[in-house]
Design a protein around this motif. Sequence first.
Motif, PDB file in Angstrom:
ATOM      1  N   ASN A  88       0.811  -1.230   0.000  1.00  0.00           N
ATOM      2  CA  ASN A  88       0.000   0.000   0.000  1.00  0.00           C
ATOM      3  C   ASN A  88       0.837   1.270   0.000  1.00  0.00           C
ATOM      4  O   ASN A  88       0.403   2.305   0.513  1.00  0.00           O
ATOM      5  CB  ASN A  88      -0.965   0.032   1.185  1.00  0.00           C
ATOM      6  CG  ASN A  88      -1.927  -1.131   1.176  1.00  0.00           C
ATOM      7  OD1 ASN A  88      -2.599  -1.377   0.178  1.00  0.00           O
ATOM      8  ND2 ASN A  88      -1.976  -1.878   2.266  1.00  0.00           N
TER       9      ASN A  88
ATOM     10  N   HIS B  28       0.267  -7.643 -14.053  1.00  0.00           N
ATOM     11  CA  HIS B  28      -0.285  -7.267 -12.750  1.00  0.00           C
ATOM     12  C   HIS B  28       0.510  -7.925 -11.616  1.00  0.00           C
ATOM     13  O   HIS B  28       0.004  -8.769 -10.873  1.00  0.00           O
ATOM     14  CB  HIS B  28      -1.764  -7.638 -12.656  1.00  0.00           C
ATOM     15  CG  HIS B  28      -2.615  -6.860 -13.620  1.00  0.00           C
ATOM     16  ND1 HIS B  28      -3.132  -5.618 -13.337  1.00  0.00           N
ATOM     17  CD2 HIS B  28      -3.004  -7.142 -14.881  1.00  0.00           C
ATOM     18  CE1 HIS B  28      -3.819  -5.180 -14.377  1.00  0.00           C
ATOM     19  NE2 HIS B  28      -3.751  -6.074 -15.330  1.00  0.00           N
TER      20      HIS B  28
ATOM     21  N   GLU C 280      -1.554   3.750  -8.422  1.00  0.00           N
ATOM     22  CA  GLU C 280      -2.701   2.852  -8.541  1.00  0.00           C
ATOM     23  C   GLU C 280      -2.336   1.440  -8.096  1.00  0.00           C
ATOM     24  O   GLU C 280      -3.098   0.784  -7.371  1.00  0.00           O
ATOM     25  CB  GLU C 280      -3.196   2.831  -9.989  1.00  0.00           C
ATOM     26  CG  GLU C 280      -3.894   4.105 -10.430  1.00  0.00           C
ATOM     27  CD  GLU C 280      -4.208   4.091 -11.913  1.00  0.00           C
ATOM     28  OE1 GLU C 280      -4.144   2.994 -12.532  1.00  0.00           O
ATOM     29  OE2 GLU C 280      -4.516   5.157 -12.461  1.00  0.00           O
ATOM     30  N   ARG C 281      -1.164   0.965  -8.536  1.00  0.00           N
ATOM     31  CA  ARG C 281      -0.745  -0.386  -8.153  1.00  0.00           C
ATOM     32  C   ARG C 281      -0.468  -0.469  -6.659  1.00  0.00           C
ATOM     33  O   ARG C 281      -0.816  -1.450  -6.000  1.00  0.00           O
ATOM     34  CB  ARG C 281       0.481  -0.809  -8.966  1.00  0.00           C
ATOM     35  CG  ARG C 281       0.243  -0.861 -10.473  1.00  0.00           C
ATOM     36  CD  ARG C 281      -0.835  -1.872 -10.856  1.00  0.00           C
ATOM     37  NE  ARG C 281      -1.223  -1.767 -12.239  1.00  0.00           N
ATOM     38  CZ  ARG C 281      -0.680  -2.473 -13.230  1.00  0.00           C
ATOM     39  NH1 ARG C 281       0.289  -3.334 -12.978  1.00  0.00           N
ATOM     40  NH2 ARG C 281      -1.115  -2.311 -14.472  1.00  0.00           N
TER      41      ARG C 281
ATOM     42  N   ALA D 242      -1.878   1.225  -4.354  1.00  0.00           N
ATOM     43  CA  ALA D 242      -3.151   1.285  -3.640  1.00  0.00           C
ATOM     44  C   ALA D 242      -3.858  -0.064  -3.587  1.00  0.00           C
ATOM     45  O   ALA D 242      -4.707  -0.286  -2.722  1.00  0.00           O
ATOM     46  CB  ALA D 242      -4.065   2.319  -4.290  1.00  0.00           C
ATOM     47  N   THR D 243      -3.491  -0.975  -4.480  1.00  0.00           N
ATOM     48  CA  THR D 243      -4.087  -2.316  -4.463  1.00  0.00           C
ATOM     49  C   THR D 243      -3.325  -3.263  -3.543  1.00  0.00           C
ATOM     50  O   THR D 243      -3.657  -4.445  -3.447  1.00  0.00           O
ATOM     51  CB  THR D 243      -4.123  -2.921  -5.876  1.00  0.00           C
ATOM     52  OG1 THR D 243      -2.786  -3.156  -6.348  1.00  0.00           O
ATOM     53  CG2 THR D 243      -4.851  -2.004  -6.851  1.00  0.00           C
TER      54      THR D 243
ATOM     55  N   ARG E 265      -1.771   4.646 -21.816  1.00  0.00           N
ATOM     56  CA  ARG E 265      -1.532   5.424 -20.599  1.00  0.00           C
ATOM     57  C   ARG E 265      -0.223   6.203 -20.691  1.00  0.00           C
ATOM     58  O   ARG E 265      -0.103   7.301 -20.151  1.00  0.00           O
ATOM     59  CB  ARG E 265      -1.496   4.497 -19.378  1.00  0.00           C
ATOM     60  CG  ARG E 265      -2.821   3.883 -18.986  1.00  0.00           C
ATOM     61  CD  ARG E 265      -3.760   4.889 -18.342  1.00  0.00           C
ATOM     62  NE  ARG E 265      -3.239   5.481 -17.128  1.00  0.00           N
ATOM     63  CZ  ARG E 265      -3.433   4.976 -15.905  1.00  0.00           C
ATOM     64  NH1 ARG E 265      -4.128   3.858 -15.749  1.00  0.00           N
ATOM     65  NH2 ARG E 265      -2.963   5.593 -14.841  1.00  0.00           N
TER      66      ARG E 265
ATOM     67  N   SER F 236       1.266   8.067 -11.687  1.00  0.00           N
ATOM     68  CA  SER F 236      -0.141   7.713 -11.507  1.00  0.00           C
ATOM     69  C   SER F 236      -0.336   6.204 -11.539  1.00  0.00           C
ATOM     70  O   SER F 236      -1.053   5.636 -10.704  1.00  0.00           O
ATOM     71  CB  SER F 236      -0.975   8.390 -12.592  1.00  0.00           C
ATOM     72  OG  SER F 236      -2.329   8.018 -12.502  1.00  0.00           O
ATOM     73  N   LEU F 237       0.315   5.540 -12.502  1.00  0.00           N
ATOM     74  CA  LEU F 237       0.203   4.081 -12.605  1.00  0.00           C
ATOM     75  C   LEU F 237       0.743   3.386 -11.359  1.00  0.00           C
ATOM     76  O   LEU F 237       0.122   2.464 -10.819  1.00  0.00           O
ATOM     77  CB  LEU F 237       0.959   3.588 -13.835  1.00  0.00           C
ATOM     78  CG  LEU F 237       0.201   3.536 -15.156  1.00  0.00           C
ATOM     79  CD1 LEU F 237       1.161   3.272 -16.303  1.00  0.00           C
ATOM     80  CD2 LEU F 237      -0.876   2.462 -15.114  1.00  0.00           C
TER      81      LEU F 237
END
Length: 293
Positions: free
Chosen positions: A27, A147, A174-175, A177-178, A116, A170-171
């Motif tokens: 995270n 992924h 996002e990763r 955050a998962t 992207r 940004s990418l």
Amino acid sequence: MLEVRNLTRRFGERTVLHDVSFGVPANGMTGFVGANGAGKTTTMRIIMGVLKAHGGGVLFNGEPLVDADRARFGYMPEERGLYPKQQVLDQLQYLGQLHGMGRHDARTEALNLLDRFGIADRTKDKLESLSLGNQQRVQVAASLMHHPTALILDEPFSGLDPIAVDSMSSLLAERAATGVPILFSSHQLDLIDQLCDNLVVLAEGKIVASGSAGELRARARSTHVMVTPPDAGWLREMPEVNVLDVAGPRAVVEFADEESAQRILRAALDRGSVTEFAPQRPSLAEIYREVIR
């Protein structure tokens, strides 16, 4: 979580990693910084199994890291490893399939990543025909294709223009955050400060600082900014203050304790006005410079 524990590595008689330990939490992004030759790339290669450690090991989610784990990681090495004469889309699709993706899913993901990064119009171009910055974009896309469960990126922002930096940031956010642990090295300290939740500083093969941004800032020396017109030079004569910098009415200072700070503030008010008096939050870049001195 990815954990590096007590790594030691030698090349001949020279020890390049000395009992290196740190964590890469999920995270969030962890910045890995240090001068050239500090041992960052060697550490990343050990994590990915490219090199063997002479001591210590690596854990993933509390268990020893094995090749099956590494196969699900995304890795961008210092030496770029794509095929210069192969078309961009074809090789991203191929690399996705090597990671177990179906042909259609790999093609779809490759197109999404290229879009992207703003190079969706270069899918049929050979890699060698692209600029170095665009080749870097493709290399990063390759590490993200499947992924991955963790990302190990060696200088991913090198050679990128500001728009590409924004897209990649940004990418990666996002990763992260998962729940994907992300470790990346960079000499761009402003990016480290902007993106990273954690910092690991390596110097001559040894960890000299590590922890969350908040923890590192709490350990850093506490400074204040004081603005007291017309000239703050008189602060140099005060015994309870260490003046780090003065420029006209603005001074950056250290106090012995809070009581000293309040006495100096009262003295400044007695002399005239104080238009600013506030603690200064050190950037991660400033923390880095301090710990490697």
